[in-house]
Design an enzyme around this catalytic site. Structure first.
Site, PDB file in Angstrom:
ATOM      1  N   SER B  57       0.803  -1.223   0.000  1.00  0.00           N
ATOM      2  CA  SER B  57       0.000   0.000   0.000  1.00  0.00           C
ATOM      3  C   SER B  57       0.834   1.271   0.000  1.00  0.00           C
ATOM      4  CB  SER B  57      -0.951   0.002   1.192  1.00  0.00           C
ATOM      5  OG  SER B  57      -0.227  -0.051   2.394  1.00  0.00           O
ATOM      6  N   HIS B  96       1.412   3.680   7.134  1.00  0.00           N
ATOM      7  CA  HIS B  96       0.831   4.609   6.168  1.00  0.00           C
ATOM      8  C   HIS B  96       1.258   6.038   6.486  1.00  0.00           C
ATOM      9  CE1 HIS B  96      -2.720   2.044   4.459  1.00  0.00           C
ATOM     10  NE2 HIS B  96      -1.550   1.642   4.027  1.00  0.00           N
ATOM     11  N   ASP B 123      -7.768   6.077   5.122  1.00  0.00           N
ATOM     12  CA  ASP B 123      -7.797   4.839   5.907  1.00  0.00           C
ATOM     13  C   ASP B 123      -9.019   4.674   6.797  1.00  0.00           C
ATOM     14  OD1 ASP B 123      -5.461   4.187   4.803  1.00  0.00           O
ATOM     15  OD2 ASP B 123      -4.214   4.540   6.556  1.00  0.00           O
TER      16      ASP B 123
END
Lengths: 167, 180
Positions: B57, B96, B123
């Site tokens: 990701s 992230h 998210d």
């Protein structure tokens, strides 16, 4: 003493040490680069400006972003992540940072760019404080190395004042 | 007193002393590895100072199998930083980037929104149901350094435990049989 296993072990240890040393040197060499990036951002238009049903203000902007980040690239640079954030203070919050646009620059050839865009992420306040609000537009970048330490810095650009009325 | 000498020589033939020596050496290796890990935790302030990237990701910045070095520190969390966070009721920590930060004036509490560079959406769908922001206590650390590929060893060993046992067995066998 000098069995096969012993020699294999010594060779492996030596190889890993050299590899680790080379990674460390590559990372340290980034420190000798002193970049001088430039950037300019204009708010061209306020597309709409409203209070959402839940009471938070939301605004949509059209932006013109130009930047030259070529000097950030060294031989140890994998990519540069660049983003534009609106930063402002409200009575409740000491700092609000809202990312408006971001992009990944994969190589030096793409580091000088110009883009005309609306905000990629929703510009929503926590509350209803955006009318007549001054905010700073800041261009941040994060240099992701091929190996080693990551670097980041920013340019704070001229601010912008939102209108007094919803539209 | 001949039987004592006999006993000693039989113990010598078992090489008890050498076996003990090897056990101590092995113990030292394990203990020093543990010490280094715990020291890293103290220095970085992060409960897991080194993490392996498990998903794509954050591509192309971080790929599966890359290693990240984390640091927590006292500095406030700011937009753009890559953080590792742990959502309630989720086992695996996520790496992230922070895209929004709202920091309270009175309490200093922060609301953080994250997004993977390679994902289209933020998210919120990964957080616990009804959770819209991450708080400081969800954050395990922020990424400060990067090393490619090294984490593959961990991924392979986690996904194919057989290889892990073979490796541990082989190392143990070597440790026991090797002479100095």
């Amino acid at each position: 003493m000098h069995s096969f296993g012993y020699r294999a072990n010594a060779l492996l240890t030596f190889a890993i040490t050299i590899l680790a040393l080379m990674c460390a040197i590559a990372s340290v060499s980034d420190n000798f680069n002193s970049p001088s990036p430039t950037s300019q951002v204009q708010v061209l238009n306020i597309n709409w400006f409203q209070k959402k049903p839940d009471g938070d203000d939301e605004v949509s902007l059209t932006l013109n972003i130009s930047a030259n980040l070529e000097s950030l690239f060294t031989w140890n640079t994998k990519q540069v992540f660049v983003f534009l954030a609106a930063e402002y203070e409200t009575p409740k919050n000491m700092l609000n940072q809202v990312s408006l646009w971001d992009g990944i620059i994969p190589s030096k050839e793409h580091a000088k760019f110009w883009i005309h865009t609306t905000n990629k992420y929703r510009f929503i306040d926590q509350g209803s404080n955006l009318r007549g609000k001054d905010f700073n537009l800041t261009l941040h970048w994060h240099v992701m190395p091929k190996t080693g330490k990551m670097f980041s810095d920013k340019i704070v650009m001229s601010g912008y004042r939102l209108p007094q009325l919803y539209r | 007193m001949g039987w004592i000498e006999d006993g000693i020589s039989s113990i010598r033939s078992f090489q008890l002393r050498q076996a003990l020596h090897q056990a101590v050496t092995l113990g030292m290796i394990v203990a020093s590895a543990l010490m280094i890990w715990k020291m890293l935790i103290c220095v970085t302030g992060s409960e897991s100072p080194v993490v392996v990237v498990l998903s794509g990701s954050m591509e192309p910045g971080f790929q599966r199998g890359d290693i990240l070095f984390l640091n927590m520190g006292r500095d406030p969390i700011r937009a753009g930083e890559i953080v590792v966070y742990n959502v309630d009721k989720r086992e695996i920590p996520i790496v992230h980037r922070v895209i929004k930060v709202h920091e309270r004036k009175d309490t200093g509490e922060v609301d953080i929104l994250t997004k993977g560079d390679n994902n289209d959406d933020d998210d919120i769908s990964l957080y616990a149901p009804g959770q819209f922001w991450l708080k400081r206590h969800h954050i395990m650390g922020r990424a400060v350094g990067f090393l490619p590929y090294v984490g593959w060893a961990t991924i392979i060993m986690t996904e194919k435990p057989v290889i892990k046992y073979i490796l541990i067995g082989a190392l143990g066998f070597l440790a026991i049989t090797s002479k100095d």
